[in-house]
Scaffold this motif. Structure first.
Motif, PDB file in Angstrom:
ATOM      1  N   ASP A 130     -62.488  36.713 -27.798  1.00 24.85           N
ATOM      2  CA  ASP A 130     -63.674  35.894 -28.030  1.00 24.85           C
ATOM      3  C   ASP A 130     -63.299  34.420 -27.898  1.00 24.85           C
ATOM      4  O   ASP A 130     -62.338  33.965 -28.525  1.00 24.85           O
ATOM      5  N   PRO A 131     -64.045  33.626 -27.093  1.00 23.81           N
ATOM      6  CA  PRO A 131     -63.730  32.191 -26.975  1.00 23.81           C
ATOM      7  C   PRO A 131     -63.745  31.473 -28.319  1.00 23.81           C
ATOM      8  O   PRO A 131     -63.068  30.453 -28.478  1.00 23.81           O
ATOM      9  N   ALA A 132     -64.500  31.976 -29.279  1.00 27.55           N
ATOM     10  CA  ALA A 132     -64.539  31.344 -30.595  1.00 27.55           C
ATOM     11  C   ALA A 132     -63.175  31.402 -31.270  1.00 27.55           C
ATOM     12  O   ALA A 132     -62.822  30.500 -32.050  1.00 27.55           O
ATOM     13  N   TYR A 133     -62.405  32.443 -31.011  1.00 31.40           N
ATOM     14  CA  TYR A 133     -61.087  32.588 -31.643  1.00 31.40           C
ATOM     15  C   TYR A 133     -60.181  31.416 -31.281  1.00 31.40           C
ATOM     16  O   TYR A 133     -59.534  30.817 -32.150  1.00 31.40           O
ATOM     17  N   HIS A 134     -60.137  31.074 -30.013  1.00 33.54           N
ATOM     18  CA  HIS A 134     -59.261  29.985 -29.572  1.00 33.54           C
ATOM     19  C   HIS A 134     -59.807  28.636 -30.031  1.00 33.54           C
ATOM     20  O   HIS A 134     -59.025  27.749 -30.399  1.00 33.54           O
ATOM     21  N   ALA A 135     -61.139  28.475 -30.028  1.00 34.96           N
ATOM     22  CA  ALA A 135     -61.732  27.206 -30.471  1.00 34.96           C
ATOM     23  C   ALA A 135     -61.473  26.969 -31.955  1.00 34.96           C
ATOM     24  O   ALA A 135     -61.101  25.857 -32.360  1.00 34.96           O
ATOM     25  N   VAL A 136     -61.640  27.991 -32.769  1.00 39.00           N
ATOM     26  CA  VAL A 136     -61.402  27.851 -34.208  1.00 39.00           C
ATOM     27  C   VAL A 136     -59.920  27.649 -34.486  1.00 39.00           C
ATOM     28  O   VAL A 136     -59.552  26.871 -35.381  1.00 39.00           O
ATOM     29  N   SER A 137     -59.077  28.332 -33.736  1.00 37.63           N
ATOM     30  CA  SER A 137     -57.625  28.171 -33.937  1.00 37.63           C
ATOM     31  C   SER A 137     -57.207  26.720 -33.750  1.00 37.63           C
ATOM     32  O   SER A 137     -56.427  26.176 -34.536  1.00 37.63           O
ATOM     33  N   ARG A 138     -57.753  26.086 -32.703  1.00 39.81           N
ATOM     34  CA  ARG A 138     -57.417  24.673 -32.469  1.00 39.81           C
ATOM     35  C   ARG A 138     -58.014  23.782 -33.559  1.00 39.81           C
ATOM     36  O   ARG A 138     -57.388  22.805 -33.993  1.00 39.81           O
ATOM     37  N   LEU A 139     -59.230  24.128 -34.009  1.00 40.64           N
ATOM     38  CA  LEU A 139     -59.874  23.321 -35.045  1.00 40.64           C
ATOM     39  C   LEU A 139     -59.106  23.379 -36.366  1.00 40.64           C
ATOM     40  O   LEU A 139     -58.919  22.359 -37.042  1.00 40.64           O
ATOM     41  N   LEU A 140     -58.639  24.560 -36.738  1.00 33.24           N
ATOM     42  CA  LEU A 140     -57.942  24.719 -38.017  1.00 33.24           C
ATOM     43  C   LEU A 140     -56.602  24.002 -38.046  1.00 33.24           C
ATOM     44  O   LEU A 140     -56.085  23.698 -39.131  1.00 33.24           O
ATOM     45  N   LEU A 141     -56.021  23.726 -36.868  1.00 33.76           N
ATOM     46  CA  LEU A 141     -54.783  22.954 -36.837  1.00 33.76           C
ATOM     47  C   LEU A 141     -55.001  21.546 -37.366  1.00 33.76           C
ATOM     48  O   LEU A 141     -54.092  20.935 -37.947  1.00 33.76           O
ATOM     49  N   ASP A 142     -56.222  21.031 -37.181  1.00 31.85           N
ATOM     50  CA  ASP A 142     -56.520  19.681 -37.677  1.00 31.85           C
ATOM     51  C   ASP A 142     -56.741  19.662 -39.190  1.00 31.85           C
ATOM     52  O   ASP A 142     -56.657  18.603 -39.809  1.00 31.85           O
ATOM     53  N   PHE A 143     -57.054  20.842 -39.778  1.00 30.54           N
ATOM     54  CA  PHE A 143     -57.355  20.903 -41.211  1.00 30.54           C
ATOM     55  C   PHE A 143     -56.352  21.766 -41.982  1.00 30.54           C
ATOM     56  O   PHE A 143     -56.621  22.140 -43.125  1.00 30.54           O
ATOM     57  N   LYS A 144     -55.191  22.069 -41.381  1.00 34.30           N
ATOM     58  CA  LYS A 144     -54.309  23.071 -41.965  1.00 34.30           C
ATOM     59  C   LYS A 144     -53.822  22.704 -43.360  1.00 34.30           C
ATOM     60  O   LYS A 144     -53.575  23.584 -44.182  1.00 34.30           O
TER      61      LYS A 144
END
Length: 522
Positions: A130-144
């Motif tokens: 799912d494209p959402a998986y990769h988009a969220v993965s990148r987003l969570l790196l900013d808020f880890k």
């Protein structure tokens, strides 16, 4: 001498005959009914505007008294650290499917919530493709280091809809000390204080079973986007009560976490075993067990529609909305859905019919006014034009009431999100709103009837088949053929490149790799 009758004269005669026929008692009743429907809608929107505006006045009063954080809480003392540390834990469960133009911004508004208690975010996808998986993965790196958030891969559903399956996997994975669970759609834009406001209401009234909210659609300019805006506006009356309601929107539902841990009232069982619609199923459970559903006045969320939302995607969205009436849990629920189906279809065409009649009256009046020589002197019934005038006045009142509610909700959203770019009514085209009202109400019965006889629906590339109100078959053979969702034009699947290399090309590439030094050669 025989006088020749031209085809245009025949059309004139038929037009005048139709105009006179539309002044019959039954036709007059239909036209009066259309005026009544317009006034009832206007009254409902006026009541909803009063509730939303009351919240605005209360926030302004708090700000005048020195509370600059009224968008978070009316009582500034509730924001003190001693009270914030006592807030209960909340788990936000968000089923994801695809990735669109507005998703990233909306996910950020959820992750940056100013809720002071323990807060956990679970983003649920069916697979890593799912494209959402990769988009969220990148987003969570900013808020880890700032938020407690993680992605959960739920796998494909087998007994219920994919969204319901993702929600149930989410509640299984939530922390044991979470007191409340908040289900959000991936296209909901939260305000900074939304989670805190929902939690405060749950703590204030322990009888609440579900808390919900509703979106404020922001049309992108296409007729399809205005049709969706118009479709949601009548429903907004039921959510702008400031308290108890019988309506439930699956995009925002806060519930007690223990209700899922203990399967209270069968919430897990009913959803898992053939559940298609999360909100319709839970609303039926609440009704059967006399449980309370509420909607606080601050639970209105901006929902910008896709900039390229076509009319065909609107039609597919409408099909999914009417299809939910085919799902049910009990016999009483089936009766209520059939009643809602019948009333909505009757009112939709009852709303459209007077405008069709008005077109005949206006056309006959214009023809009568501009044509000098008629083969027969027609008798134009003035009652038709009188009702046309009444319909125009009632329509103007209805549009004015809709504009007023939208204006107040836009102002409320701006106050609840002072950090966000302000929303505006300047982009709304009210001529298109009227056209969308007629088009949407004309198409709704057609969509509802088609859903009733098809008993299957394509939702994000997966076809669900119903039997006795429950999902009994899931067909995934067509999912790769549907690359975009209907409403937001989100990419649903990662495009896999298929290599087309000849045998000689493959051998040449292997030879090159063989001659290159290996990574671990010394």
């Amino acid at each position: 001498m025989i006088q020749m009758i031209s085809p245009l004269d025949t059309v004139d005669s038929l037009l005048f005959a139709a105009s006179r026929a539309l002044c019959s008692p039954f036709a007059l009743f239909v036209q009066i009914q259309g005026c009544v429907i317009c006034l009832l809608l206007a009254t409902g929107w006026a009541g909803a505007a009063y509730v939303r505006n009351r919240e605005i006045r209360q926030m302004k009063k708090c700000m005048k008294d020195g509370n600059d954080f009224a968008f978070l809480s009316h009582d500034i003392h509730d924001l003190e650290h001693s009270k914030q540390v006592q807030l209960p834990g909340v788990t936000v469960v968000m089923p994801l499917k695809g990735f669109g133009e507005h998703n990233l911004h909306k996910w950020r508004t959820q992750l940056t919530s100013l809720y002071g208690g323990p807060l956990e975010f679970l983003f649920i996808v069916d697979s890593t493709e799912d494209p959402a998986y990769h988009a969220v993965s990148r987003l969570l790196l900013d808020f880890k280091d700032d938020v407690d958030a993680r992605i959960v891969v739920a796998g494909p559903s087998t007994t219920c809809s994919q969204k319901v399956h993702n929600q149930l996997v989410g509640v299984e994975k939530m922390k044991k000390d979470s007191k409340y669970v908040l289900f959000l759609d991936d296209d909901v834009r939260l305000h900074p204080g939304s989670i805190g406001a929902l939690t405060a209401e749950m703590m204030k009234n322990r009888e609440i079973f579900i808390q919900t909210g509703y979106p404020l659609d922001l049309p992108s300019g296409s007729l399809g986007s205005y049709c969706i805006y118009e479709y949601h506006m009548p429903c907004s009356m039921g959510f702008a009560t400031g308290g108890r309601t019988f309506f439930l929107w699956g995009g925002c539902m806060m519930m007690h976490a223990d209700d899922f841990r203990t399967d209270k009232h069968g919430v897990v069982t009913q959803l898992r075993d053939g559940g298609y619609s999360d909100d319709m199923t839970l609303a039926a459970i609440a009704g059967a067990h006399k449980r309370l559903i509420t909607s606080p006045p601050v639970a209105v969320f901006p929902h910008p529609l896709a900039s390229d939302l076509t009319f065909s995607r609107y039609w597919n969205y409408l099909r999914k909305q009417t299809f939910v009436l085919e799902s049910y849990t009990t016999y009483i629920n089936w009766i209520m859905n059939r009643a809602l189906f019948s009333v909505h279809c009757y009112l939709s065409w009852g709303f459209v019919s007077p405008y069709i009649m008005a077109m005949f009256h206006i056309a006959a009046a214009l023809r009568f006014h501009f044509k000098d020589n008629l083969i027969e002197e027609p008798v134009l019934n003035p009652n038709g034009l009188r009702l046309v005038g009444c319909l125009i006045i009632c329509t103007a009142i209805e549009l004015l009431s809709m504009w007023n509610l939208t204006r107040i909700e836009v102002r409320l959203c701006n106050m609840l999100s002072p950090e966000a770019p302000p929303l505006s009514l300047g982009a709304y085209n009210w001529c298109l709103v009227f056209v969308a009202m007629v088009v949407d109400n004309f198409l709704y019965p057609i969509s509802a009837i088609r859903s009733h006889f098809s008993q299957s629906i394509n939702w994000s590339g997966i076809r669900y088949h119903l039997k006795n109100g429950k999902i009994h078959k899931i067909d995934r053979t067509m999912e790769k053929g549907k690359k975009y969702s209907d409403l937001a034009a989100k990419r649903l699947y990662v495009k896999k490149a298929q290599s087309k290399i000849s045998i000689l090309g493959s051998l040449s590439r292997s030879l090159v790799n063989w001659r290159q030094p290996k990574k671990y050669d010394v």
